[in-house]
Enzyme design. Structure first.
Site, mmCIF file in Angstrom:
data_model
loop_
_atom_site.group_PDB
_atom_site.id
_atom_site.type_symbol
_atom_site.label_atom_id
_atom_site.label_comp_id
_atom_site.label_asym_id
_atom_site.label_seq_id
_atom_site.Cartn_x
_atom_site.Cartn_y
_atom_site.Cartn_z
ATOM 1 N N CYS A 199 0.865 -1.181 0.000
ATOM 2 C CA CYS A 199 0.000 0.000 0.000
ATOM 3 C C CYS A 199 0.906 1.236 0.000
ATOM 4 C CB CYS A 199 -0.980 -0.025 1.173
ATOM 5 S SG CYS A 199 -0.252 0.197 2.805
ATOM 6 N N ARG A 223 -3.651 -0.446 5.336
ATOM 7 C CA ARG A 223 -4.168 -1.519 4.487
ATOM 8 C C ARG A 223 -3.263 -2.735 4.390
ATOM 9 N NH1 ARG A 223 -5.254 2.224 -0.605
ATOM 10 N NH2 ARG A 223 -3.461 3.225 0.354
ATOM 11 N N ASP A 253 -8.128 3.817 0.848
ATOM 12 C CA ASP A 253 -7.291 4.125 2.005
ATOM 13 C C ASP A 253 -8.154 4.703 3.127
ATOM 14 O OD1 ASP A 253 -5.267 4.766 3.760
ATOM 15 O OD2 ASP A 253 -4.130 5.968 2.322
#
Length: 145
Positions: free
Chosen positions: A7, A13, A118
């Site tokens: 990420c 994440r 996100d």
């Protein structure tokens, strides 16, 4: 098999994805599969976000000891499979030489091109939603590996 989740900052994440994936493959009795994570713009050594820690704890998983890592060519080389949260992450992975082992998580797991949004800075509800989305894709990915 080494599976690397990627990420941006490696505090939300990708560490959640690695923890969820490790749990899923473990429960499925699959051996020899390691999950790790990194970020394309990570500041090394940062802990997982408090919200990520909380949401994973709600699922019985701990990422309290996680520390962020910057994505490097060495990490790319060590990985057998690289699963990215967004198209921009996949482009970065490809730029670093991932070749045919880099995929968008949603494409690898379900054949769609969705991105994992996100949750950073958007509160615990956004983190729960992100974890739900990750779990759905990772359940499929765990069956494939």
């Amino acid at each position: 098999m080494n599976v690397l989740f990627v990420c941006t900052g490696n505090t939300c994440r990708s560490p959640m994805a690695a923890a969820l994936f490790a749990d899923l493959v473990g429960k499925a009795g699959k051996k020899g599969i390691a999950a790790s994570s990194a970020g394309i713009s990570a500041y090394p050594g940062m802990p997982a976000s408090p919200e990520s820690i909380r949401v994973m704890a709600e699922r019985g998983l701990s990422i309290r000891d996680h520390r962020s890592r910057l994505l490097t060519p060495d990490l790319i080389e060590q990985a057998d499979l690289i699963l990215c949260m967004s198209r921009s992450h996949l482009r970065a992975v490809q730029t670093l030489g991932a070749g045919d082992k880099g995929f968008l998580l949603s494409d690898y797991a379900a054949g769609d091109k969705g991105e994992i949004e996100d949750p950073f800075g958007r509160g615990v509800t956004a983190y729960r939603s992100c974890a739900d989305q990750l779990h759905a894709y990772l359940s499929q990915a765990a069956r494939i590996v």
